[in-house]
Design a protein around this motif. Structure first.
Motif, PDB file in Angstrom:
ATOM      1  N   GLY A 331      82.428  91.843  84.205  1.00 29.83           N
ATOM      2  CA  GLY A 331      81.660  92.792  85.007  1.00 29.83           C
ATOM      3  C   GLY A 331      80.295  93.161  84.480  1.00 29.83           C
ATOM      4  O   GLY A 331      79.534  93.856  85.161  1.00 29.83           O
ATOM      5  N   ILE A 333      77.559  91.304  83.861  1.00 31.28           N
ATOM      6  CA  ILE A 333      76.443  90.722  84.614  1.00 31.28           C
ATOM      7  C   ILE A 333      76.332  91.380  85.990  1.00 31.28           C
ATOM      8  O   ILE A 333      75.224  91.632  86.486  1.00 31.28           O
ATOM      9  N   SER A 334      77.470  91.699  86.595  1.00 33.47           N
ATOM     10  CA  SER A 334      77.470  92.390  87.883  1.00 33.47           C
ATOM     11  C   SER A 334      76.797  93.753  87.773  1.00 33.47           C
ATOM     12  O   SER A 334      76.008  94.148  88.644  1.00 33.47           O
ATOM     13  N   GLU A 335      77.083  94.463  86.682  1.00 31.55           N
ATOM     14  CA  GLU A 335      76.497  95.787  86.471  1.00 31.55           C
ATOM     15  C   GLU A 335      74.977  95.692  86.292  1.00 31.55           C
ATOM     16  O   GLU A 335      74.211  96.482  86.846  1.00 31.55           O
ATOM     17  N   GLY A 337      73.044  93.211  87.378  1.00 33.97           N
ATOM     18  CA  GLY A 337      72.481  92.801  88.659  1.00 33.97           C
ATOM     19  C   GLY A 337      72.367  93.956  89.640  1.00 33.97           C
ATOM     20  O   GLY A 337      71.363  94.076  90.364  1.00 33.97           O
ATOM     21  N   LYS A 338      73.375  94.830  89.649  1.00 35.60           N
ATOM     22  CA  LYS A 338      73.355  95.981  90.549  1.00 35.60           C
ATOM     23  C   LYS A 338      72.216  96.927  90.201  1.00 35.60           C
ATOM     24  O   LYS A 338      71.517  97.430  91.073  1.00 35.60           O
ATOM     25  N   LYS A 339      72.033  97.163  88.901  1.00 31.14           N
ATOM     26  CA  LYS A 339      70.949  98.056  88.441  1.00 31.14           C
ATOM     27  C   LYS A 339      69.584  97.545  88.916  1.00 31.14           C
ATOM     28  O   LYS A 339      68.744  98.312  89.395  1.00 31.14           O
ATOM     29  N   SER A 341      69.018  95.296  91.320  1.00 30.10           N
ATOM     30  CA  SER A 341      68.982  95.200  92.778  1.00 30.10           C
ATOM     31  C   SER A 341      68.592  96.535  93.405  1.00 30.10           C
ATOM     32  O   SER A 341      67.869  96.572  94.415  1.00 30.10           O
ATOM     33  N   THR A 352      73.277  82.628  79.434  1.00 23.58           N
ATOM     34  CA  THR A 352      74.150  83.511  78.650  1.00 23.58           C
ATOM     35  C   THR A 352      74.762  82.803  77.445  1.00 23.58           C
ATOM     36  O   THR A 352      74.864  81.578  77.385  1.00 23.58           O
TER      37      THR A 352
END
Length: 454
Positions: A331, A333-335, A337-339, A341, A352
């Motif tokens: 999670g 990278i998802s976190e 990316g969300k920041k 975005s 990575t």
């Protein structure tokens, strides 16, 4: 039916508009024209918004300058008075709307995304009415259409929108096919569409290429021609590599990767719509229309040495996110990316390892990205740092992922110049490798890699 797009620096004065008219007159097929803003006008609109935020003093000066640019082309390019009066009226009414928008920015001291998109769309609106008038003056039945009013529907993004192709197809067929049927040439504004609620949305800088591709898809065109001030795609930037060669054929995938990694010929997403219907795309030089240019199709042509072009991007920064377990923690990278975005920041690529995540982003977004991700420090993310003065180099060609030894030849050519490769990536695309180097030796690296394969 053929779609032709004109712009990209080749619409500067009445002579350029006259050249477009001659190209259009020489065609036998039914045509749809897509047009960009007159050269320099989008920059004037950006300047006007910046000035309006500070004071109202400069608004009228810049608006009058924009009006003068278009009225001068109208005066010199249109002889028939009735047509000239109509064009001046259409442009003039939109000039006054632009003026009101700019005073609105001044009085509220803010620019909303929707207002910014509206203001930046005026360049294409002026250009469409100007070209349709010049075509009429030359005996071509033409009519200007504004893309937000004929249903090029997009998502909710105001500055990097994606077209809803199904909605666009339905709406454009309804608006444009009857016009084409009676022999009129539609001149459609590029660069923007509208959200489902009807607000203007932009396709990003140079987005008229993408607009033309959406229209070609929607109308089932036999061919999309994009007219520029260059011959087509080259084996390298001719400003850096003196013996760069014209690429006569490319695949959709090769074109997409070249555009994504730095070649400025096309908007990076231009091939998406036309590739869905296998519509050929041709890049042509407006100043030398007899040249073949670059043909882009679904055909995958492997050359002897595989590599077709070396491209680059100086406008990158790297955000390095460090921590003993960042590559393992689910999670993370998802976190990240969300920041980013949430701030409307695009990540070009991610490289990575177990202890490090490297994000390649646009240089203009680097400071805000760093500030945004600094809030994640502590716990698994120990440190976030920004690395500047880097450049990305990409090599593109069908078969690159299958032919042994290509990467070795590329990296050997770089090593012979005494340059270190900071990072590299291969395998994410079937037609491209890219690597990161310090920016200072960029030009000698591009020449070295180009010489290895050409």
């Amino acid at each position: 039916m053929k779609v032709m797009k004109f712009g990209g620096g080749c619409l500067r004065d009445e002579k350029d508009f006259f050249d477009v008219a001659q190209i259009v007159k020489s065609e036998k097929e039914k045509l749809v024209i897509v047009v960009s803003a007159v050269y320099g006008v989008t920059d004037l609109l950006i300047e006007a918004m910046k000035k309006a935020l500070i004071s109202e003093r400069e608004i009228d000066r810049i608006v009058e300058k924009i009006k003068d640019v278009h009225f001068e082309i109208c005066e010199k390019g249109i002889v028939k008075n009735e047509i000239k009066v109509t064009v001046r009226k259409e442009i003039g009414s939109r000039i006054e709307k632009l003026r009101k928008n700019l005073y609105g920015i001044c009085y509220t001291s803010e620019i909303t995304d929707s207002v910014k998109a509206m203001i930046l769309s005026y360049g294409e609106r002026f250009s469409a009415f100007l070209l349709s008038g010049i075509l009429k003056n030359e005996g071509v039945r033409a009519e200007a259409f504004e893309s937000d009013k004929i249903g090029i529907i997009t998502d909710e993004s105001y500055d990097n929108a994606s077209a809803n192709l199904q909605e666009a197809e339905k709406n454009l067929k309804r608006h444009l096919l009857p016009v084409l049927k009676i022999g009129i040439v539609p001149v459609v504004t590029g660069y923007f569409g509208c959200t489902p609620s009807g607000k203007v949305s932009l396709f990003g800088r140079n987005g008229s290429d993408y607009s033309a591709s959406v229209i070609a898809y929607a109308l089932g065109a036999s061919l999309l021609q994009i007219w520029k001030d260059v011959d087509g795609f080259m084996s390298a930037d001719p400003k850096i590599v003196k013996n760069a060669k014209l690429l006569e054929k490319l695949s959709y995938n090769e074109t997409a990767e070249l555009s994504y990694f730095g070649a400025k010929i096309l908007h990076p997403r231009t091939v998406e719509p036309v590739s869905l219907k296998n519509i050929p795309l041709v890049i042509k030089n407006m100043k030398e229309p007899e040249k073949n240019g670059t043909l882009i199709t679904h055909e995958k042509n492997e050359t002897k040495d595989i590599i077709k072009s070396v491209t680059y991007n100086r406008q990158i920064s790297i955000l390095r996110i460090q921590g003993a377990g960042v590559g393992y923690k689910p999670g993370i990278i998802s976190e990240i990316g969300k920041k980013l975005s949430e701030k409307n920041i695009n990540i070009y690529s991610i490289i990575t390892s177990q202890t490090c995540i490297n994000l390649i982003i646009d240089r203009n977004d680097s400071e805000e990205s760093l500030k945004c991700l600094k809030s994640l420090e502590g716990g698994v993310i120990e440190k976030v740092e920004k690395i500047e003065n880097m450049a990305l180099v990409a090599v593109v060609g069908e078969g690159i992922s299958r032919r042994e030894g290509i990467a070795g030849r590329v990296f050997s050519a770089v090593a012979r110049e005494g340059v270190n490769i900071e990072m590299m990536s291969g395998g994410a695309s079937e037609v491209a490798y890219y690597f990161i180097i310090k920016e200072e030796p960029l030009e000698k690296v591009i020449n070295a890699v180009h010489s290895e394969f050409f």
